[in-house]
Write a protein that holds these residues in place. Structure first.
Motif, PDB file in Angstrom:
ATOM      1  N   GLN A 291      -0.180  -1.309   7.557  1.00  0.00           N
ATOM      2  CA  GLN A 291       1.181  -0.763   7.534  1.00  0.00           C
ATOM      3  C   GLN A 291       1.295   0.699   6.802  1.00  0.00           C
ATOM      4  O   GLN A 291       2.016   1.496   7.260  1.00  0.00           O
ATOM      5  CB  GLN A 291       2.053  -1.437   6.877  1.00  0.00           C
ATOM      6  CG  GLN A 291       2.496  -2.900   7.367  1.00  0.00           C
ATOM      7  CD  GLN A 291       1.498  -3.874   7.177  1.00  0.00           C
ATOM      8  OE1 GLN A 291       0.554  -3.765   6.249  1.00  0.00           O
ATOM      9  NE2 GLN A 291       1.671  -5.246   7.518  1.00  0.00           N
ATOM     10  N   HIS A 292       0.419   0.457   5.884  1.00  0.00           N
ATOM     11  CA  HIS A 292       0.330   2.177   5.229  1.00  0.00           C
ATOM     12  C   HIS A 292      -0.475   3.126   6.341  1.00  0.00           C
ATOM     13  O   HIS A 292       0.140   4.266   6.181  1.00  0.00           O
ATOM     14  CB  HIS A 292      -0.442   2.065   3.831  1.00  0.00           C
ATOM     15  CG  HIS A 292      -0.260   3.361   2.988  1.00  0.00           C
ATOM     16  ND1 HIS A 292       0.824   3.773   2.488  1.00  0.00           N
ATOM     17  CD2 HIS A 292      -0.983   4.448   2.997  1.00  0.00           C
ATOM     18  CE1 HIS A 292       0.688   5.063   1.916  1.00  0.00           C
ATOM     19  NE2 HIS A 292      -0.684   5.241   2.258  1.00  0.00           N
ATOM     20  N   ARG A 293      -1.513   2.772   6.720  1.00  0.00           N
ATOM     21  CA  ARG A 293      -2.044   3.706   7.549  1.00  0.00           C
ATOM     22  C   ARG A 293      -1.232   4.153   8.921  1.00  0.00           C
ATOM     23  O   ARG A 293      -1.452   5.343   9.306  1.00  0.00           O
ATOM     24  CB  ARG A 293      -3.434   3.213   8.296  1.00  0.00           C
ATOM     25  CG  ARG A 293      -4.504   2.731   7.011  1.00  0.00           C
ATOM     26  CD  ARG A 293      -5.815   2.648   7.595  1.00  0.00           C
ATOM     27  NE  ARG A 293      -5.842   1.517   8.813  1.00  0.00           N
ATOM     28  CZ  ARG A 293      -6.155   0.252   8.697  1.00  0.00           C
ATOM     29  NH1 ARG A 293      -6.661  -0.133   7.447  1.00  0.00           N
ATOM     30  NH2 ARG A 293      -6.213  -0.444   9.782  1.00  0.00           N
ATOM     31  N   ALA A 304      -9.570  10.025   0.138  1.00  0.00           N
ATOM     32  CA  ALA A 304      -9.293   8.649  -0.501  1.00  0.00           C
ATOM     33  C   ALA A 304      -9.906   8.306  -1.789  1.00  0.00           C
ATOM     34  O   ALA A 304     -11.120   8.858  -1.864  1.00  0.00           O
ATOM     35  CB  ALA A 304      -9.512   7.243   0.628  1.00  0.00           C
ATOM     36  N   ILE A 305      -9.442   8.348  -2.898  1.00  0.00           N
ATOM     37  CA  ILE A 305      -9.724   7.727  -4.078  1.00  0.00           C
ATOM     38  C   ILE A 305      -9.656   6.275  -4.366  1.00  0.00           C
ATOM     39  O   ILE A 305      -8.180   5.924  -4.534  1.00  0.00           O
ATOM     40  CB  ILE A 305      -9.041   8.766  -5.079  1.00  0.00           C
ATOM     41  CG1 ILE A 305      -9.278  10.102  -4.966  1.00  0.00           C
ATOM     42  CG2 ILE A 305      -9.857   8.370  -6.439  1.00  0.00           C
ATOM     43  CD1 ILE A 305      -8.372  10.761  -5.973  1.00  0.00           C
ATOM     44  N   ASN A 306     -10.580   5.670  -4.684  1.00  0.00           N
ATOM     45  CA  ASN A 306     -10.532   4.234  -4.582  1.00  0.00           C
ATOM     46  C   ASN A 306     -11.544   3.507  -5.485  1.00  0.00           C
ATOM     47  O   ASN A 306     -12.891   4.002  -5.189  1.00  0.00           O
ATOM     48  CB  ASN A 306     -10.078   3.428  -3.407  1.00  0.00           C
ATOM     49  CG  ASN A 306      -9.495   1.988  -3.768  1.00  0.00           C
ATOM     50  OD1 ASN A 306     -10.166   1.068  -4.204  1.00  0.00           O
ATOM     51  ND2 ASN A 306      -8.272   1.690  -2.988  1.00  0.00           N
ATOM     52  N   GLU A 310     -15.068  -0.958  -0.719  1.00  0.00           N
ATOM     53  CA  GLU A 310     -14.744  -1.617   0.552  1.00  0.00           C
ATOM     54  C   GLU A 310     -13.239  -1.536   0.971  1.00  0.00           C
ATOM     55  O   GLU A 310     -12.898  -2.105   2.063  1.00  0.00           O
ATOM     56  CB  GLU A 310     -15.129  -3.188   0.665  1.00  0.00           C
ATOM     57  CG  GLU A 310     -16.387  -3.513   0.126  1.00  0.00           C
ATOM     58  CD  GLU A 310     -17.503  -3.126   1.058  1.00  0.00           C
ATOM     59  OE1 GLU A 310     -17.247  -3.302   2.306  1.00  0.00           O
ATOM     60  OE2 GLU A 310     -18.588  -2.785   0.904  1.00  0.00           O
ATOM     61  N   ALA A 311     -12.404  -0.643   0.218  1.00  0.00           N
ATOM     62  CA  ALA A 311     -11.129  -0.600   0.592  1.00  0.00           C
ATOM     63  C   ALA A 311     -10.897  -0.069   2.037  1.00  0.00           C
ATOM     64  O   ALA A 311     -11.557   0.842   2.348  1.00  0.00           O
ATOM     65  CB  ALA A 311     -10.207   0.232  -0.386  1.00  0.00           C
ATOM     66  N   PRO A 312     -10.027  -0.360   2.901  1.00  0.00           N
ATOM     67  CA  PRO A 312      -9.793  -0.030   4.215  1.00  0.00           C
ATOM     68  C   PRO A 312      -9.445   1.414   4.369  1.00  0.00           C
ATOM     69  O   PRO A 312      -9.752   1.970   5.427  1.00  0.00           O
ATOM     70  CB  PRO A 312      -8.606  -1.085   4.964  1.00  0.00           C
ATOM     71  CG  PRO A 312      -8.459  -2.074   3.758  1.00  0.00           C
ATOM     72  CD  PRO A 312      -9.315  -1.780   2.211  1.00  0.00           C
ATOM     73  N   GLY A 323     -14.284   5.710  -7.165  1.00  0.00           N
ATOM     74  CA  GLY A 323     -14.036   5.968  -8.549  1.00  0.00           C
ATOM     75  C   GLY A 323     -12.792   5.794  -8.955  1.00  0.00           C
ATOM     76  O   GLY A 323     -11.759   5.636  -8.373  1.00  0.00           O
ATOM     77  N   ASP A 324     -12.570   5.815 -10.464  1.00  0.00           N
ATOM     78  CA  ASP A 324     -11.379   5.473 -11.027  1.00  0.00           C
ATOM     79  C   ASP A 324     -10.366   6.853 -10.941  1.00  0.00           C
ATOM     80  O   ASP A 324     -10.745   7.867 -11.490  1.00  0.00           O
ATOM     81  CB  ASP A 324     -11.640   5.087 -12.473  1.00  0.00           C
ATOM     82  CG  ASP A 324     -10.331   4.782 -13.323  1.00  0.00           C
ATOM     83  OD1 ASP A 324      -9.208   5.269 -12.917  1.00  0.00           O
ATOM     84  OD2 ASP A 324     -10.657   4.234 -14.353  1.00  0.00           O
ATOM     85  N   LEU A 325      -9.380   6.372 -10.273  1.00  0.00           N
ATOM     86  CA  LEU A 325      -8.440   7.804  -9.905  1.00  0.00           C
ATOM     87  C   LEU A 325      -7.974   8.295 -11.325  1.00  0.00           C
ATOM     88  O   LEU A 325      -7.802   9.503 -11.493  1.00  0.00           O
ATOM     89  CB  LEU A 325      -7.251   7.193  -9.359  1.00  0.00           C
ATOM     90  CG  LEU A 325      -6.077   6.458  -9.968  1.00  0.00           C
ATOM     91  CD1 LEU A 325      -4.873   7.019 -10.695  1.00  0.00           C
ATOM     92  CD2 LEU A 325      -5.594   5.775  -8.932  1.00  0.00           C
ATOM     93  N   ASN A 326      -8.223   7.653 -12.751  1.00  0.00           N
ATOM     94  CA  ASN A 326      -7.738   8.240 -13.861  1.00  0.00           C
ATOM     95  C   ASN A 326      -8.603   9.422 -14.322  1.00  0.00           C
ATOM     96  O   ASN A 326      -8.393  10.136 -15.420  1.00  0.00           O
ATOM     97  CB  ASN A 326      -7.536   7.119 -14.884  1.00  0.00           C
ATOM     98  CG  ASN A 326      -6.335   6.169 -14.654  1.00  0.00           C
ATOM     99  OD1 ASN A 326      -5.278   6.631 -14.677  1.00  0.00           O
ATOM    100  ND2 ASN A 326      -6.855   4.908 -14.431  1.00  0.00           N
TER     101      ASN A 326
END
Ligand SMILES: Cc1cc2nc3c(=O)[nH]c(=O)nc-3n(C[C@H](O)[C@H](O)[C@H](O)COP(=O)(O)OP(=O)(O)OC[C@H]3O[C@@H](n4cnc5c(N)ncnc54)[C@H](O)[C@@H]3O)c2cc1C
Lengths: 340, 298
Positions: A291-293, A304-306, A310-312, A323-326
Motif C-alpha cells: 500500500q505504501h509502494r 531506502a534507509i532501513n 530484507e525490508a520490501p 543502517g540506523d536512520l538515526n
C-alpha cells in the motif's frame, strides 16, 4: 459506414474556482488518447462564477470547454452535477469520460454511469487505447479504452474494458498521470450551457462546510523525505524534517507514522494517502508495504534507509542503505552541506 | 412508529495476503481460495444503523448478495443486533460488476419496500471501487449522501448528516428515503454474547435442507414445520433468488455487466538498477556527491 467516433471528455473538478490538479493531469492524458483516436479533447466545467478557469483548461490541451453555470452547482452536491453531465452526454455522445478519483469524482462518476447504463472502472492508474477480443462472447472491439487499475488491495493489476455503449467512463487516481506545462498560446472554444436542474435535484442542502487547505501538497514536490514507524517517536520526526529542510524537500510519511500521531494525514503517501512521483524519494524507516509502494514506486530515484536488509522497500529502491536512520540521516545532512 | 433501515453488507476475501493464484482464468475471483471476512466499512455502516436504532427506534434489516455461505455475515449482523436478514443468492448473479450488483440490490430493496434509509459501507476491500452505494441510490432514484461520519438528526421527513469532504467536513440535510455510504468513523461493536446464544442457530432454507439431508431425514412436512418454528423464533435468514426479487436475467451477473476483465497480472517488483550504499561516512558522501552531480539534488 462506421458511426463517427465521439470525443474524449474530462470532468473538471474545481473548488472556489481553483481547478484540482488531477483534472489538469487528465486533460493532458485525455489529449494523448484523443490524438491516438483522431478525435477532440473536451472539458466539462461546472460551477457558478467559474468562467475564468476555462483558460487554464484550454492551455493544458482542451479544444473546447462546456461551461455549465448555475446557482445549484455551488457548493457541490451530487444530484445537480449528475443531471447536468448526463444531459450533456446524451446530447453529444462522447467516446470517453474521465473523472479524477477524488471524493467528488468517486461519488459523481457512479451516479452518472448508472443512469447511462455504462460501465465504470474506479481508480485507474493507467489508460491506453487497444483492441479487445472478448473470447467468452466471441466478439472483437477496435480501439477501446484499456482501463488499468490495481485490485485486491494492490496485489494484482487488472485491465478492464467497457463493452457496452459509450462513453467509456473511468475515475483516475490523482498524481499518476503526468502534468505537462501549459501552452499559453493555445486557443480553444468555450460553449456556455444552461443546465436543466429541477427541484428533484436540489433536495440535498449543504448546511455547514468546514475546509482547510492541506498542510502540504506533496504531489507538487520534487523531493520528498518520508518517515515511517522506524522513526520511533514524534520527537524523532524532527530528524526527517531536518533532512527535508537541508536538501529543499517536503516531508512524507507512511500510514503507520500517521496513525501513531507523529504527523498529519496530509503527509501520508500510498493507497489511502497521496500518490507522488518526485525526482527523489527518501524512505526512512519504512518497510515498504504494497500500500505504501502504490503511492511512490514511480518516483525518479528512491533511496531506502532501513535496518532490516530484507525490508520490501529495497525491492523498489535505486539506492539501499542498510543502517540506523538515526546515524545515517545526520551523515547525509553533513555530507550535503559540505558539498554545496 | 420507528424507522425501517436497510443495511447492505458484503462478505469479502481478506485481501491482505493473496496471490494471482486466487484468480480464475476468466478474470473473476476464486473466493473459495481466500478466508472470507465481513467487509470492514460495512461494519461501520451496520454500527451506524445500530446507533440510529438506539437513538430513534428502528427496525434494522441487513441484506447481502453473495454465495450461500455469505449467510455468515448475516449471522454476524444478528449477533451485533440486527433484527432480520436477507440473503440474495443465485448462480445467475455470479460475475456481476458494480452496475449489475447495484441493479440486483435495487430489486431486493424494492422487494422489501417501505424503508426510510439505506446504509452501505463506502467501499469493499476486494474491489475498492466505492461505486455500488451511489449506483444503488441512482437505481432507486434516491438522493445519496456519501462518506457519512455520523448522523446529527433524523425525523420522519429529514436527515441531517456529517460527511467527510476533501480537507474537512460538511453537514448536509436531505429528505427520506435516502441512501448513505458510511466511512470508518465509528467503532463497530463486537458481537454480543447473549445474541450469539440466542441466534447462532439462524439459518437459510438451503442450510436447513442441507442439515436435513446430512441427517438423512426425508420428511418434507417436517421441513416445513421446522421452517415455521425457526421463523417464530426469529432464527430465519430469508433467502431470495433472482426470480424472487424480479430481477431481469439480462441485467444481472456476467450478462448484466458492461465491464469485462481483459487481463490480470500479479504485481511484480521492479528490478531497478539497485545500488547498495555503505552506511559509513564515505559511502554516504559518495551517494550525496552522485545525486548532486546528476542534478537530483542541489
Ligand atoms: C487498506 C489499506 C490501506 C493502506 N494504505 C496505506 C497508505 O496509503 N500508506 C501507507 O504507508 N500504508 C498504508 N497501509 C498500511 C501498510 O500496510 C503498512 O502497515 C504501513 O505502510 C507500514 O508503515 P511503516 O513501513 O512505517 O511501518 P513498519 O511496517 O512497522 O516498518 C517500519 C520499518 O522501519 C524499520 N526500522 C526500524 N527502526 C529503524 C531504524 N532505527 N532505522 C532504520 N529503519 C528502522 C524496520 O526495519 C521496518 O522495516 C494501508 C493498509 C491497508 C490495509
Amino acid at each position: 459506414m462506421a458511426e463517427k467516433r465521439g470525443n474524449v471528455w474530462i470532468f473538471i473538478e474545481q473548488e472556489g474556482g481553483k481547478i484540482a490538479n488531477v483534472s489538469l493531469e487528465l486533460v493532458c492524458k485525455g489529449r494523448e488518447l484523443a490524438n491516438r483516436l483522431g478525435v477532440k479533447t473536451e472539458a466539462l466545467l461546472l460551477g457558478n462564477g467559474v468562467a475564468d478557469a476555462t483558460e487554464t483548461v484550454i492551455h493544458h490541451g482542451c479544444d473546447k470547454v462546456f461551461l455549465v453555470e448555475d446557482e445549484a452547482l455551488e457548493p457541490f452536491t451530487v444530484l445537480p452535477y449528475a443531471k447536468s453531465i448526463v444531459d450533456l452526454v446524451k446530447k453529444h455522445k462522447p467516446n470517453i469520460l474521465l473523472f479524477g478519483a477524488t471524493n467528488k469524482g468517486r461519488e459523481l462518476g457512479p451516479r452518472v454511469a448508472s443512469e447511462l447504463l455504462c460501465g465504470l472502472t474506479a481508480d485507474c492508474t493507467d489508460l491506453k487505447i487497444d483492441d479487445f477480443d472478448d473470447k467468452i462472447n466471441k466478439k472483437s472491439y477496435k480501439d477501446k479504452l484499456m482501463q488499468i487499475r490495481p485490485a485486491f488491495g494492490g496485489n494484482i493489476i487488472a485491465t478492464i474494458v467497457n463493452t457496452w455503449e459509450d462513453p467509456q467512463i473511468v475515475t483516475v487516481r490523482p498524481g499518476v498521470m503526468k502534468l505537462a506545462p501549459p501552452d499559453k498560446s493555445r486557443k480553444g472554444e468555450v460553449e456556455k450551457v444552461a443546465p436543466e436542474i429541477t427541484d428533484t435535484e436540489k433536495v440535498v442542502k449543504v448546511i455547514e462546510r468546514i475546509r482547510k487547505e492541506k498542510d502540504v501538497d506533496l504531489q507538487a514536490s520534487q523531493i520528498i523525505v518520508a518517515g515511517g514507524y522506524g522513526v520511533g517517536s514524534k520527537d524523532n520526526f524532527k530528524l526527517i524534517e531536518g533532512l527535508a529542510k537541508a536538501i529543499g524537500g517536503d516531508v512524507g510519511a507512511s500510514r503507520a507514522a500517521v496513525d501513531a500521531g507523529w504527523i498529519s494525514h496530509d503527509h501520508q503517501v500510498g493507497q489511502t494517502g497521496v500518490t507522488v512521483r518526485p525526482k527523489l524519494y527518501i524512505a526512512c524507516g519504512i518497510s515498504g508495504s504494497i500500500q505504501h509502494r502504490a503511492g511512490m514506486s514511480e518516483s525518479g530515484k528512491i533511496i531506502a534507509i532501513n535496518t532490516d536488509p530484507e525490508a520490501p522497500i529495497f525491492s523498489c529502491a535505486h539506492y539501499g542503505i542498510v543502517g540506523d536512520l538515526n546515524e545515517v540521516i545526520p551523515k547525509m545532512i553533513k555530507a550535503f552541506k559540505a558539498k554545496v | 412508529m420507528g424507522y425501517t433501515i436497510l443495511v447492505f453488507v458484503k462478505q469479502v476475501p481478506d485481501t491482505q495476503n493473496i496471490t494471482g493464484e486466487a484468480m480464475k482464468p476468466d478474470g473473476t475471483v476464486n473466493r473459495a481460495a481466500l478466508p472470507a471476512i465481513f467487509n470492514p466499512e460495512d461494519l461501520n455502516a451496520l454500527e451506524l444503523g445500530l446507533q440510529l436504532k438506539e437513538r430513534f427506534g428502528a427496525k434494522l434489516i441487513v441484506g447481502t448478495m453473495g454465495p450461500p455461505n455469505a449467510a455468515e455475515v448475516l449471522r454476524e449482523s444478528l449477533y451485533r443486533g440486527a433484527d432480520s436478514t436477507i440473503l440474495l443468492t443465485d448462480r445467475a448473479f455470479a460475475g456481476a460488476d458494480t452496475l449489475a450488483t447495484s441493479y440486483a440490490l435495487s430489486k431486493c430493496a424494492e422487494k422489501i419496500g417501505n424503508f426510510d434509509l439505506i446504509l452501505c459501507g463506502r467501499q469493499a476491500i476486494d474491489g475498492d471501487t466505492a461505486q455500488v452505494g451511489p449506483q444503488l441510490a441512482e437505481k432507486l432514484a434516491l438522493p445519496q449522501i456519501a462518506y457519512v461520519e455520523d448522523v446529527e438528526s433524523l425525523s420522519k421527513k429529514k436527515i441531517r448528516a456529517r460527511r467527510s469532504i476533501e480537507g474537512g467536513y460538511e453537514v448536509v440535510e436531505g429528505p427520506l428515503p435516502c441512501l448513505l455510504t458510511v466511512v470508518e468513523a465509528n467503532e463497530p461493536r463486537p458481537a454480543n454474547a447473549k445474541n450469539i446464544m440466542r441466534r447462532k442457530k439462524s439459518m437459510t432454507r438451503s442450510e436447513l435442507r442441507k442439515a436435513h439431508a446430512d441427517a438423512n431425514y426425508t420428511d418434507a412436512e417436517m421441513l416445513v414445520d421446522e421452517e415455521e418454528k425457526l421463523k417464530a423464533k426469529g432464527l430465519w435468514i430469508e433467502e431470495l433468488s433472482a426470480a424472487d426479487v424480479g430481477a431481469e436475467e439480462s441485467r444481472i451477473g456476467l450478462k448484466g455487466s458492461p465491464t469485462k476483465v481483459k487481463q490480470i497480472e500479479s504485481v511484480v517488483l521492479r528490478g531497478a538498477d539497485f545500488k547498495r550504499i555503505d552506511p559509513s561516512e564515505d559511502g554516504i558522501n559518495a551517494l550525496m556527491h552522485e545525486l548532486i552531480e546528476d542534478h537530483t539534488l542541489g
